[in-house]
Design an enzyme around this catalytic site. Structure first.
Site, short mmCIF file in Angstrom:
data_model
loop_
_atom_site.label_atom_id
_atom_site.label_comp_id
_atom_site.label_asym_id
_atom_site.label_seq_id
_atom_site.Cartn_x
_atom_site.Cartn_y
_atom_site.Cartn_z
CG ASP A 74 -12.70 7.33 -2.13
OD1 ASP A 74 -12.96 7.22 -0.92
OD2 ASP A 74 -11.57 7.10 -2.61
CD GLN A 103 -12.89 -1.07 -1.91
OE1 GLN A 103 -12.17 -0.99 -0.93
NE2 GLN A 103 -14.10 -1.61 -1.87
NE ARG A 128 -9.95 -4.61 -0.23
CZ ARG A 128 -9.26 -3.58 0.29
NH1 ARG A 128 -9.87 -2.45 0.59
NH2 ARG A 128 -7.96 -3.68 0.47
CB CYS A 135 -13.59 2.25 -1.17
SG CYS A 135 -12.84 3.88 -1.21
NE ARG A 170 -3.81 1.93 2.70
CZ ARG A 170 -5.04 1.96 2.21
NH1 ARG A 170 -5.48 0.96 1.46
NH2 ARG A 170 -5.85 2.96 2.47
CG HIS A 224 -7.89 0.66 -3.83
ND1 HIS A 224 -7.30 -0.53 -3.46
CD2 HIS A 224 -8.55 1.11 -2.71
CE1 HIS A 224 -7.55 -0.77 -2.18
NE2 HIS A 224 -8.30 0.20 -1.72
#
Length: 312
Positions: free
Chosen positions: A219, A134, A287, A259, A104, A131
């Protein structure tokens, strides 16, 4: 055999993703039945975090434990990467001691550079560019409720940042229509939009994006590392809140996703995120299951059949 990484949704075919998603469903059903198949017994995942996380760390670490493996958390304070060791040197060393690495990172090029020198699969668990983990969860969560996402209309409303780019990639891989609405100055790179062809189009307002949508997604307006821009972004994104009026433009059975973490009253109203069309908690749990399937796929290898057929 060359090592395969997961840095972008464009790295794999729709057929391969279908195998991963089908396996994720099997793993979800097993999890709900109290079954923990030890397919990754004695396997180790190295987890490198340059950015803080809740869902990413929990889902990968718990996922490895549930499959009989081990995960090692590494922050900049815990590694020589945080003291200036070249990425390629760290990749050479770390990849000799683990079976896969998830990163990450702040900069997508760091993940690409690490992967170039790694002897084991590298997973992009979020960068400034995309991402993909996700998106696997989002597609999985949508399809559990509504069936195949192919041919559906998805509305992305908010910043044209990493999640938006991942949805642009997903539209190409999973064959759905993506309608993107961002404030002036926050649109995604025209080259990325052009690459997606007729699967992606830009519109100027949240209401226009939501029109007839099967799925509405957003988001935060200021992502991690953009906190100093927060006040300006709050002004710039005025009118882009997903509220009941915006959701009313979508199809009656449309779902809402985010997310997380979410800022209620900014990018989404409380009535929407906590309302009946929201599946954000299922999306978060997804996830866990999609990443377990991804880890099996990368560590055990794609043998030309469902990862379910592979035994550790």
């Amino acid at each position: 055999m060359a090592v395969r990484h997961f840095l972008s949704l464009l790295d794999y075919s729709s057929t391969e993703y279908r195998r991963i998603l089908d396996r994720a469903r099997e793993l979800q059903l097993a999890y709900e039945s109290g079954i923990r198949p030890a397919t990754l017994q004695r396997r180790v995942l190295g987890m490198i975090f340059e950015k803080a996380s809740t869902r990413t760390r929990l889902s990968f670490e718990a996922g490895m434990a549930q499959l009989g493996g081990t995960a090692i958390f590494l922050s900049p304070r815990d590694t020589q990467l945080g003291r200036g060791e070249p990425v390629e040197d760290s990749a050479r060393v770390i990849s000799r001691m683990v079976d896969a690495v998830m990163i990450r990172a702040k900069d997508h090029t760091m993940v690409e550079q690490f992967a170039a020198y790694s002897r084991v699969p590298v997973i992009n668990a979020l960068t400034d560019l995309n991402h993909p983990c996700q998106l696997l969860a989002d597609i999985f969560a949508y399809e559990q409720r509504r069936g195949s996402i192919q041919g559906k209309r998805v509305a992305w409303i908010g910043d044209g940042f990493n999640m938006c780019y991942s949805y642009i990639n997903a539209a190409q891989v999973f064959d759905f229509e993506l309608v993107v609405a961002t404030p002036p100055g926050y649109a995604p790179d025209p080259a990325a939009v052009a690459e997606a062809g007729d699967r992606v189009r830009l519109v100027p307002t949240a209401q226009a994006a939501a029109e007839g949508a099967d799925l509405v997604v957003t988001d935060v307006w200021a992502s991690m590392g953009q906190e100093e821009e927060r006040e300006r972004r709050l002004r710039d994104f005025s009118g882009f809140t997903i509220d009941d009026a915006v959701m009313a433009r979508a199809r009656p059975d449309a779902l809402f996703m985010h997310c997380l973490p979410a800022h209620r009253g900014e990018e989404v109203s409380t009535s929407v995120i906590d309302g009946p069309q929201s599946v954000v908690w299922e999306e978060a749990e997804a996830r866990l299951h999609t990443q377990k399937a991804l880890l099996e796929f990368l560590i055990l290898g794609d043998v030309g059949a469902s990862p379910a057929s592979v035994n550790a």
